[in-house]
Design a protein around this motif. Structure first.
Motif, short mmCIF file in Angstrom:
data_model
loop_
_atom_site.label_atom_id
_atom_site.label_comp_id
_atom_site.label_asym_id
_atom_site.label_seq_id
_atom_site.Cartn_x
_atom_site.Cartn_y
_atom_site.Cartn_z
N VAL A 32 0.85 -1.19 0.00
CA VAL A 32 0.00 0.00 0.00
C VAL A 32 0.89 1.24 0.00
O VAL A 32 1.84 1.33 0.77
N GLY A 33 0.61 2.16 -0.93
CA GLY A 33 1.41 3.38 -1.06
C GLY A 33 2.44 3.31 -2.17
O GLY A 33 3.02 4.31 -2.56
N MET A 34 2.68 2.10 -2.69
CA MET A 34 3.64 1.93 -3.78
C MET A 34 3.13 2.66 -5.03
O MET A 34 1.93 2.71 -5.28
N THR A 35 4.04 3.25 -5.80
CA THR A 35 3.63 3.96 -7.02
C THR A 35 3.38 2.96 -8.16
O THR A 35 3.82 1.80 -8.10
N GLU A 36 2.70 3.45 -9.20
CA GLU A 36 2.46 2.62 -10.39
C GLU A 36 3.77 2.10 -10.95
O GLU A 36 3.89 0.94 -11.31
N GLY A 37 4.76 2.99 -11.04
CA GLY A 37 6.06 2.61 -11.58
C GLY A 37 6.74 1.54 -10.75
O GLY A 37 7.35 0.61 -11.29
N GLN A 38 6.65 1.66 -9.44
CA GLN A 38 7.25 0.66 -8.55
C GLN A 38 6.55 -0.70 -8.72
O GLN A 38 7.20 -1.74 -8.75
N LEU A 39 5.22 -0.66 -8.83
CA LEU A 39 4.46 -1.90 -9.00
C LEU A 39 4.84 -2.59 -10.31
O LEU A 39 5.10 -3.79 -10.33
N LYS A 40 4.91 -1.83 -11.39
CA LYS A 40 5.30 -2.41 -12.68
C LYS A 40 6.73 -2.93 -12.65
O LYS A 40 7.04 -3.96 -13.25
N ALA A 41 7.60 -2.22 -11.96
CA ALA A 41 9.01 -2.64 -11.90
C ALA A 41 9.18 -3.98 -11.19
O ALA A 41 10.03 -4.78 -11.58
N CYS A 42 8.37 -4.24 -10.18
CA CYS A 42 8.56 -5.49 -9.43
C CYS A 42 7.60 -6.60 -9.86
O CYS A 42 7.97 -7.77 -9.81
N ALA A 43 6.39 -6.28 -10.29
CA ALA A 43 5.41 -7.31 -10.63
C ALA A 43 5.22 -7.47 -12.14
O ALA A 43 4.61 -8.43 -12.59
N GLY A 44 5.72 -6.50 -12.91
CA GLY A 44 5.56 -6.57 -14.35
C GLY A 44 4.27 -5.91 -14.82
O GLY A 44 3.56 -5.27 -14.05
N GLU A 45 3.99 -6.09 -16.09
CA GLU A 45 2.76 -5.54 -16.66
C GLU A 45 1.56 -6.35 -16.17
O GLU A 45 1.63 -7.58 -16.10
N PRO A 46 0.47 -5.66 -15.83
CA PRO A 46 -0.71 -6.41 -15.37
C PRO A 46 -1.32 -7.24 -16.50
O PRO A 46 -1.20 -6.90 -17.68
N THR A 47 -1.98 -8.32 -16.13
CA THR A 47 -2.69 -9.17 -17.08
C THR A 47 -3.91 -8.44 -17.63
O THR A 47 -4.25 -8.57 -18.80
N ALA A 48 -4.56 -7.64 -16.78
CA ALA A 48 -5.75 -6.89 -17.18
C ALA A 48 -5.81 -5.60 -16.37
O ALA A 48 -5.31 -5.55 -15.23
N THR A 49 -6.41 -4.58 -16.96
CA THR A 49 -6.63 -3.31 -16.25
C THR A 49 -8.08 -2.90 -16.46
O THR A 49 -8.71 -3.25 -17.45
N ASN A 50 -8.59 -2.14 -15.49
CA ASN A 50 -9.95 -1.64 -15.55
C ASN A 50 -10.00 -0.34 -14.77
O ASN A 50 -9.17 -0.11 -13.89
N LEU A 51 -10.97 0.49 -15.05
CA LEU A 51 -11.15 1.73 -14.33
C LEU A 51 -12.59 1.78 -13.80
O LEU A 51 -13.54 1.66 -14.58
N GLU A 52 -12.73 1.88 -12.48
CA GLU A 52 -14.05 1.94 -11.85
C GLU A 52 -14.10 3.11 -10.87
O GLU A 52 -13.34 3.13 -9.91
N ASN A 53 -14.97 4.05 -11.14
CA ASN A 53 -15.16 5.22 -10.26
C ASN A 53 -13.85 5.93 -9.93
O ASN A 53 -13.59 6.29 -8.78
N GLN A 100 -5.13 4.60 -6.81
CA GLN A 100 -5.79 5.89 -6.84
C GLN A 100 -4.72 6.96 -6.71
O GLN A 100 -3.84 6.86 -5.84
N GLY A 101 -4.76 7.95 -7.59
CA GLY A 101 -3.74 9.00 -7.57
C GLY A 101 -2.35 8.46 -7.87
O GLY A 101 -1.36 9.00 -7.38
N GLY A 102 -2.28 7.36 -8.64
CA GLY A 102 -1.00 6.79 -9.02
C GLY A 102 -0.34 5.93 -7.96
O GLY A 102 0.82 5.55 -8.11
N ARG A 103 -1.07 5.62 -6.88
CA ARG A 103 -0.49 4.80 -5.80
C ARG A 103 -1.43 3.65 -5.43
O ARG A 103 -2.65 3.76 -5.54
N VAL A 104 -0.82 2.55 -4.98
CA VAL A 104 -1.59 1.38 -4.55
C VAL A 104 -2.38 1.75 -3.30
O VAL A 104 -1.83 2.22 -2.32
#
Length: 135
Positions: A32-53, A100-104
């Motif tokens: 929690v609090g990790m940035t999008e870039g940090q998440l992609k760097a460690c977990a890779g590209e997501p299998t799926a993305t969605n936007l809800e509210n 949200q706001g670019g952070r987990v």
């Protein structure tokens, strides 16, 4: 008196968890609090993305399967295969990160085995590069 057997059972089950299951449990709070870039760097590209509210949902999926053979001395004789039984171990995990706001903002895991027992080992494999090892 009944509390003691329950406590012993809980301690036994805790001892059966794998290191990857511990990683998955830690990820629920430590990511929690990790940035999008940090998440992609460690977990890779997501299998799926969605936007809800206004919340981005990134999903990752991991499945593992392996086979094993039990010899008759392990489980007893079975007439159809003359004492050998094949087992297929199927496990999967879907990890969903709400950003949200670019952070987990939150991490949710859903995983199962072929028997229906919840298991977090494949979930831990998704995030193991994101969680620093404990000394």
């Amino acid at each position: 008196m009944q509390k003691i057997p329950v406590l012993i059972a809980l301690l036994f089950l805790a001892a059966c968890t794998s290191p990857l299951e511990h990683v998955a449990e830690r990820a629920r709070s430590e990511m929690v609090g990790m940035t999008e870039g940090q998440l992609k760097a460690c977990a890779g590209e997501p299998t799926a993305t969605n936007l809800e509210n206004g919340i981005a949902l990134w999903s990752y999926f991991r499945e593992t399967s392996r086979s094993a053979v039990a010899i008759s001395g392990d489980i007893g004789y079975t007439p159809t295969n003359r004492g050998e039984t094949n087992y297929d171990y199927f496990r999967y995990c879907e990890a969903t990160f709400a950003l949200q706001g670019g952070r987990v903002r939150s991490v949710e895991f859903r995983g199962r085995t072929a028997t229906g027992r919840e298991i977090m080992e494949p979930c831990g494999a998704i995030v193991e590069r994101c969680i620093p090892a404990k000394p």
